[in-house]
Write a protein that holds these residues in place. Structure first.
Motif, short mmCIF file in Angstrom:
data_model
loop_
_atom_site.label_atom_id
_atom_site.label_comp_id
_atom_site.label_asym_id
_atom_site.label_seq_id
_atom_site.Cartn_x
_atom_site.Cartn_y
_atom_site.Cartn_z
N ARG A 173 -5.00 7.47 7.89
CA ARG A 173 -5.84 6.28 7.94
C ARG A 173 -5.16 5.07 7.31
O ARG A 173 -4.42 5.20 6.33
CB ARG A 173 -7.17 6.54 7.24
CG ARG A 173 -8.16 7.22 8.20
CD ARG A 173 -9.43 7.53 7.51
NE ARG A 173 -9.23 8.59 6.54
CZ ARG A 173 -10.07 9.60 6.34
NH1 ARG A 173 -11.18 9.70 7.05
NH2 ARG A 173 -9.82 10.52 5.43
N ARG A 174 -5.46 3.93 7.87
CA ARG A 174 -4.83 2.69 7.42
C ARG A 174 -5.34 2.28 6.03
O ARG A 174 -4.58 1.86 5.17
CB ARG A 174 -5.14 1.58 8.42
CG ARG A 174 -4.54 0.24 8.04
CD ARG A 174 -4.97 -0.82 9.02
NE ARG A 174 -4.40 -0.59 10.34
CZ ARG A 174 -5.02 -0.87 11.48
NH1 ARG A 174 -6.23 -1.36 11.47
NH2 ARG A 174 -4.42 -0.65 12.61
N ASP A 175 -6.64 2.45 5.85
CA ASP A 175 -7.24 2.04 4.57
C ASP A 175 -8.02 3.21 3.98
O ASP A 175 -8.36 4.15 4.70
CB ASP A 175 -8.20 0.87 4.80
CG ASP A 175 -7.45 -0.41 5.13
OD1 ASP A 175 -6.51 -0.74 4.39
OD2 ASP A 175 -7.79 -1.04 6.14
N PRO A 176 -8.30 3.15 2.70
CA PRO A 176 -9.12 4.20 2.11
C PRO A 176 -10.47 4.25 2.83
O PRO A 176 -10.96 3.23 3.30
CB PRO A 176 -9.30 3.75 0.67
CG PRO A 176 -8.21 2.78 0.41
CD PRO A 176 -7.91 2.14 1.72
N MET B 232 4.59 6.36 7.07
CA MET B 232 3.15 6.10 7.04
C MET B 232 2.48 7.04 8.01
O MET B 232 2.95 7.23 9.12
CB MET B 232 2.86 4.66 7.48
CG MET B 232 3.48 3.61 6.60
SD MET B 232 3.45 1.98 7.39
CE MET B 232 1.82 1.45 7.00
N HIS C 67 -14.14 4.09 3.97
CA HIS C 67 -15.25 3.25 3.54
C HIS C 67 -16.46 3.71 4.33
O HIS C 67 -16.35 4.35 5.37
CB HIS C 67 -14.93 1.77 3.81
CG HIS C 67 -15.90 0.85 3.18
ND1 HIS C 67 -16.16 0.86 1.83
CD2 HIS C 67 -16.70 -0.11 3.71
CE1 HIS C 67 -17.06 -0.06 1.56
NE2 HIS C 67 -17.42 -0.66 2.69
N TRP C 68 -17.64 3.35 3.85
CA TRP C 68 -18.85 3.92 4.45
C TRP C 68 -19.47 3.04 5.53
O TRP C 68 -20.53 3.33 6.05
CB TRP C 68 -19.87 4.24 3.35
CG TRP C 68 -19.94 3.17 2.29
CD1 TRP C 68 -19.22 3.12 1.14
CD2 TRP C 68 -20.74 1.99 2.31
NE1 TRP C 68 -19.51 1.99 0.42
CE2 TRP C 68 -20.45 1.28 1.12
CE3 TRP C 68 -21.66 1.45 3.22
CZ2 TRP C 68 -21.06 0.06 0.82
CZ3 TRP C 68 -22.27 0.24 2.90
CH2 TRP C 68 -21.95 -0.44 1.71
N GLY D 199 0.79 -1.22 0.00
CA GLY D 199 0.00 0.00 0.00
C GLY D 199 0.83 1.28 0.00
O GLY D 199 0.30 2.36 0.18
N LEU D 200 2.12 1.15 -0.20
CA LEU D 200 2.98 2.33 -0.19
C LEU D 200 3.29 2.77 -1.61
O LEU D 200 3.48 1.93 -2.50
CB LEU D 200 4.28 2.02 0.54
CG LEU D 200 4.13 1.50 1.97
CD1 LEU D 200 5.47 1.04 2.52
CD2 LEU D 200 3.53 2.58 2.86
N ASP E 91 -3.53 11.14 4.63
CA ASP E 91 -3.37 9.69 4.65
C ASP E 91 -2.30 9.37 3.62
O ASP E 91 -2.57 9.31 2.43
CB ASP E 91 -4.67 8.98 4.27
CG ASP E 91 -5.83 9.48 5.11
OD1 ASP E 91 -5.59 9.79 6.29
OD2 ASP E 91 -6.96 9.57 4.58
N VAL E 92 -1.10 9.18 4.09
CA VAL E 92 0.02 9.03 3.16
C VAL E 92 0.87 7.83 3.55
O VAL E 92 1.16 7.62 4.72
CB VAL E 92 0.91 10.30 3.15
CG1 VAL E 92 2.07 10.14 2.18
CG2 VAL E 92 0.09 11.53 2.79
N GLY E 93 1.23 7.03 2.54
CA GLY E 93 2.20 5.96 2.74
C GLY E 93 3.22 6.05 1.63
O GLY E 93 2.86 5.95 0.46
N VAL F 164 -2.95 4.45 11.14
CA VAL F 164 -1.84 3.50 11.21
C VAL F 164 -1.15 3.60 12.56
O VAL F 164 -1.07 4.69 13.15
CB VAL F 164 -0.80 3.72 10.09
CG1 VAL F 164 -1.39 3.35 8.75
CG2 VAL F 164 -0.29 5.15 10.10
#
Lengths: 805, 334
Positions: free
Chosen positions: A606-609, A603, A611-612, A518-519, A576-578, A621
């Motif tokens: 947020r860990r993940d994009p 990192m 979501h709703w 994910g980086l 939100d950057v990796g 992270v």
């Protein structure tokens, strides 16, 4: 194709060992697929005779003997008592390798002193010779045994031989006979090929008075050669013939049929023998007709199978019936039997395609069809017929009718091919001696018809159906010169070489692994500000005349650049950057500049994009995320055993950090950015960073990767939840587990860490799952309990752990 | 009414009741009424024992057939009730966005570099590397670039402030020298890497940028080989319809030297016939002599070009500085 070492030596001299022969044949293009020993054994053991037998002066249980080995006397110390002077014995001479059961290490008889007395050999028991289980005393031979005779010969064993199983390529039908193979050896060694003499006394009656031959279609049967031997006595074959066939796996039938098989194996030319009197006669003599079967014609082959034939099948027939399925198998109706007196000997040549089609259609593959399919030698027909006729007379008696009926309607003109020496040199990449090349070709049976300085023209013998043009001759010259003697030249300009080439690939893979975590990849400036650089490293390299104070040093670390990139992103609202970067860093070392490769990771957010729905969708992270990325990368790189050593205090960059340690080397660091620094760079929340020394990592890689057999038996899992002091690390727990080393433990897995409710301050609860497994059986509860108990005691003792129920 | 005559009407009644079932309670009551221990149909079976022995088989068989039918109907009714209860309370919105894991991207410069490396490797080139902090010998002297050459102008070159006064390499050609000094021909290498020029950063300049260098040395290497290779590589990179033009030029370490222009749909869109993309030439004999190769025996060519330039052309990026800012919005696009 099977052939034996001794059989080959009947036709050509060579002084190679059986192993060397296998190697030579393989290098000639005849691959040896297997070698088996036949006959022989017991070498070095002879029939001896005990001359004197006395008590050993220094040992009660031993005797001291003199034994005649046929050439002289030997002193032998023996432990057996079942013999006396005058007895004949099996005597193993020094140097003899004694036979041992398969898999055991052979031992060799040596001259030595036993209890002070010299012993120059060994008198053997039945067990020592692997002839019987009798180990009580030595083997006493009959009185008529010949002193000095090899023991194997005394036993009537045949001479040692090797049977080679050869793979004959389909282009070389001529190698489906021993003589063809011998010819290869002759060409290679320059020794002459020794063909057996086929001249002998013929009878007075002429063959053409006894049989007639009519070929209906010469394209299907280019040549048919018939001889007649009258007055044979069909019976068992002599030993030499039966043994020769047996060694190469051919069953002995009777002396006449065995000869046809023998000559086929010898010459590669299949032959067939008919009982002459079972052929229909017209005008006093039978006529052999080579014709196509009529549609639906029924024919029974020697194996008693009935076949309904189509018109494309070729039959050997008399005027009334079929007598053989041409090139495949003879007919039951004209089989040689005990009552046969007169033999009609067929030696013919058939169209390969037709034989192949018949063999396939009828599902009938024989030694004959195998050879005809690949192309028989139209030139050897008459020789093979005479050879077989002579052997039949030798082993079965009778008289050969004079002359031969040889139908050969359209003999083909021999092929001539020209070899240009320079062309061969160019193609092979070696400077060949023209005289040697010509000698090689002649050795293979070619005749020189014209020669100049530049080239040679040869006539190709009939058995070499594979030689059609110049390049085929070049191949022959190459084979006999030896492919191994052609020097390998480096690929000319076709291949580049550089040490870094492989590193480039590793770095490419590394980038892919990181992207999969994910980086995204960053590329930072090499030239950065001194005050930013200083936070990471102090030994900076400055520029002489920088463009600006923003770019006045070479980066000593990739982290300041990544920090800049985070700021760049934050400015544009990306929190939100990796990112990762693979790049070079520069450090001043004494008076020079050191360059190194590094990998840096950051990192944040947020860990993940987003979501709703779902729990934890807003999670940011944490250090375990960064540790997870590092674990994946290190494992993919093949770097194992990296530990994380917590640092006691803040650094220029990190509020909390650890060094990555491999052995005694520090290979990198990771930590959480100082909140004050984060604020200065306008960053929100936790910022995690790591940097690894790639040069060191690349040195520490282990690239071997062996498959582990999948476990066959179920595992048993035991969970342990325990209260431990806050300072106890996972690594420490692992260490205790490793030291306790409980039996069957296959895996240790941390699955919960908990602080808070019901947990006293300064303590934490850690929960581990321990998996026990045995590779070869299912473990019992009892076994696991025993091992697990040991572990629990160790955890309590070493960590002060309170085990929770 | 005989027992036999009762079967059919009772069956019809029971089937109707089972058909009408709508929920669990109506299912239970219908089942109890007919098939339960006290049910009407069970009652029929119980009466079987009262019949004369000879009538029992026929009646028994008829009852069993009917019972089989009723059990089938019961299963249908049960499935209907269960399925009805398991229906979704909430409907899946198939149009809502899916849940994604975070995915990382490789830097566009890396992607272009990998493409270049891949096409050269098809031709048997190996990737080579060398230091970025270089000395004047490898960067200039050995490359036939004399001291008074304008390329050596300190205005263009960064020098490091240490006693030995090394420099940041201005081109990847310095690696040519290092490789040729280490190995005998034939040589086939490609060198991607960072280079440095004292240019103030603007939309088309960055003091740090990337180059790729190719070097090929063998017996009988010709200008034709150079052209063939360059055409192959650029068509791989820029599309099969790319046209390539060689213009005579000057570089101190090649002789003859050329500049390479290309033309394709991209250049036409930019309103240009040709765009300059690389420099190249046959390795100068003086360079061979410097590394100990006999120029009578060996010949070769070298060429080099900027990776940023290729990436900018390929993706239509207008500002070179974007490559070094690492803005996620930029990086995610490649």
């Amino acid at each position: 194709m099977k052939v034996t070492y001794n059989w080959l030596r009947e036709y050509v001299d060579f002084d190679w060992t059986p192993e060397e022969l296998a190697e030579r044949l393989t290098m000639l293009g005849v691959e040896v697929e297997g070698v088996e020993r036949a006959g022989g054994g017991l070498e070095g053991i002879v029939v001896g005779q005990v001359l004197t037998r006395e008590q050993h002066p220094n040992a009660d249980r031993l005797t001291l003997c003199t034994v005649n080995d046929g050439e002289g006397e030997r002193s032998i110390v023996c432990g057996a008592t079942n013999f006396q002077a005058g007895d004949k014995v099996a005597l193993a001479l020094p140097g003899t390798e004694m036979p041992v059961p398969e898999g055991e290490k052979p031992f060799t008889i040596k001259v030595g002193k036993i209890r002070g007395e010299r012993s120059e050999g060994m008198m053997c028991s039945g067990k020592e010779l692997m002839l019987s289980d009798d180990a009580e005393g030595i083997l006493i031979l009959p009185g008529d045994a010949v002193v000095g005779q090899p023991f194997a010969e005394h036993l009537g064993r045949s001479q040692e031989d090797r049977v080679y199983d050869l793979e004959i390529t389909p282009n070389r039908p001529d190698l489906n006979g021993v003589i063809g193979l011998a010819r290869e050896i002759a060409a290679l060694t320059g020794n002459p090929l020794k063909l057996p003499d086929t001249n002998f006394q013929e009878g007075t009656e002429r063959a053409e008075n006894l049989v007639e031959v009519r070929i209906e279609d010469a394209s299907l049967c280019p040549r048919y050669n018939a001889r007649v031997i009258r007055g044979v006595r069909v019976g068992p074959s002599p030993d030499w013939l039966r043994e020769a066939l047996d060694k190469v796996g051919v069953r002995s039938i009777n002396n006449v049929v065995d000869v046809t098989n023998y000559v086929m194996l010898e010459s590669g030319q299949p032959l067939h023998a008919f009982d002459l009197h079972l052929l229909a006669k017209a005008g006093g003599r039978p006529t052999v007709v080579i014709r196509q079967a009529t549609e639906g014609e029924v024919f029974t082959t020697l194996d008693e199978q009935e076949h309904e034939l189509g018109s494309e099948r070729l039959l050997i027939a008399d005027e009334t019936k079929g007598i053989a399925l041409a090139g495949v198998m003879g007919g039951l109706n004209t089989e040689i039997g005990e009552g046969t007196e007169d033999v009609l000997l067929e030696c013919a040549c058939f169209q390969p395609q037709n034989i192949r089609a018949t063999s396939k259609a009828l599902g009938l593959s024989t030694d004959a069809s195998y050879r005809f399919e690949r192309g028989a030698d139209v030139g050897v027909t008459d020789w093979a017929s005479r050879r077989a006729a002579r052997l039949i007379v030798d082993v079965a008696g009778g008289e050969l009718a004079a002359g031969v009926v040889d139908a050969w309607p359209e003999p083909a003109e021999p092929i001539e091919i020209t070899l240009r020496h320079e062309r061969a040199n160019t193609l092979l990449g070696v400077e060949l001696n023209p005289a040697e090349s010509i000698a090689h070709l002649c050795g293979l049976g070619m005749e020189v018809v014209a020669e100049s300085n530049e080239s040679v023209t040869v006539r190709v013998p009939t058995w070499r159906v594979d030689l059609k043009r110049e390049t085929d001759l070049i191949e022959e010259v190459c084979r006999l010169h030896g492919v191994d003697r052609i020097p390998a030249t480096p690929p000319r300009g076709a291949r580049g070489e550089n040490e870094f080439d492989a590193i480039h690939d590793v770095l490419s893979c590394l980038r892919q692994w990181l992207a999969a975590q994910g980086l995204s990849e960053a590329q930072g400036q090499t030239l950065i500000r001194a005050d930013e650089a200083e936070r990471a490293e102090s030994d900076m390299v400055s520029l002489e005349r920088p463009l600006s104070s923003d770019m006045n040093v070479l980066r000593p670390s990739l982290l300041p650049g990544l920090l800049d990139s985070l700021k760049q992103n934050a400015t544009h609202g990306s929190h939100d950057v990796g990112l990762f970067e693979i790049g070079r860093v520069f450090r001043a070392k004494e008076k020079s500049v050191c360059e190194g490769r590094r990998l840096a990771i950051t990192m944040t957010g947020r860990r993940d994009p987003t979501h709703w729905e779902g729990a934890g969708r807003e999670e940011t992270v944490g250090m375990p995320d960064l540790l997870g990325v590092l674990e994946v990368v290190l494992s993919e790189l093949g770097v194992h055993g990296v530990s994380r050593a917590r640092r006691g205090k803040e650094t220029g960059l990190f509020v909390e950090s650890a060094a990555l340690v491999l052995g005694k080397k520090e290979i990198g660091e990771l930590g959480q950015l100082l909140p004050t620094l984060a604020r200065d760079y306008e960053l929100r929340g936790t910022v995690l960073m790591a940097e690894l020394n790639l040069d060191l990592l690349l040195q520490c890689r282990s690239t071997g990767h062996a498959f582990k057999v999948l476990p066959q038996f179920p595992a048993i899992e035991r969970d342990v939840a325990m209260l431990v002091p806050e300072g106890v690390t996972h690594e420490r727990v692992f260490e205790v587990v490793r030291q306790a080393n409980p039996e069957y433990l296959a895996r240790t897995n941390l699955f919960d860490v908990f602080r808070g409710k019901n947990i006293p301050a300064g303590k934490k609860s850690m929960a581990y799952a321990f998996t026990y497994r045995h590779g070869e059986r299912t473990l019992t509860d009892q076994e696991v309990n025993g091992a697990h108990e040991k572990l629990v005691v160790a955890l309590h003792r070493e960590l002060g752990a309170e085990i929770r129920d | 009414m005989s027992l036999l005559d009762e079967i059919e009407p009772l069956k019809a009644e029971a089937l109707a009741a089972l058909m009408a079932v709508s929920d669990q309670s109506s299912l239970d009551s219908a089942k109890g009424a007919y098939l339960g221990p006290q049910g009407k149909f069970t009652g029929l079976l119980k009466q079987l024992g009262t019949l004369p022995k000879e009538e029992r088989p026929a009646v028994g068989k008829a009852i069993n057939v009917a019972k089989g039918e009723l059990e089938k109907a019961l299963k249908v009714a049960r499935d209907k009730v269960e399925l009805g209860g398991a229906g979704p309370d909430q409907l899946v919105d198939f149009t809502a966005p899916g849940r994604c894991r975070r995915s990382g991207r490789l830097h566009p410069l890396t992607q272009v570099t990998e493409d270049i490396v891949r096409s050269f490797r098809k031709l048997g080139f190996a990737v080579a590397d060398g230091p970025e902090v270089e000395d004047e010998y490898h960067c200039f002297d050995a490359l036939n670039t004399p001291v008074d050459h304008p390329a050596r102008d300190a205005q263009d070159t960064f020098y490091v402030d240490t006693p030995e006064r090394p420099l940041l390499r201005t081109h990847t050609s310095s690696v040519q020298i290092r490789v040729m000094q280490e190995q005998q021909p034939p040589v086939r290498i490609i060198v991607p890497g960072r280079v440095y020029r004292r240019d103030t950063a603007d939309a088309t300049h960055n003091p740090t940028f990337h180059q790729v260098e190719g070097l090929y040395v063998d017996r009988g290497v010709t200008v034709g080989d150079l052209k063939g290779t360059v055409e192959f590589v650029f068509r791989e990179l820029m599309g099969p319809k790319t046209q390539i033009r060689f213009r005579p030029h000057y570089f101190s370490y090649t002789e003859p030297s050329f500049e390479i222009d290309f033309a394709n749909a991209l250049t036409r869109k930019m309103g240009k016939d040709w765009l300059e993309i690389a420099g190249c030439g046959m390795v100068h004999p003086a360079v061979f002599e410097e590394v100990g190769y006999d120029p009578e025996e060996w010949s070769g060519w070298a060429f080099g070009f900027g990776i940023e330039r290729i990436a900018m052309l390929r993706y239509g990026i207008h500002d070179i500085r974007l490559f070094y800012e690492n803005d996620m919005r930029f990086l995610k696009q490649f």
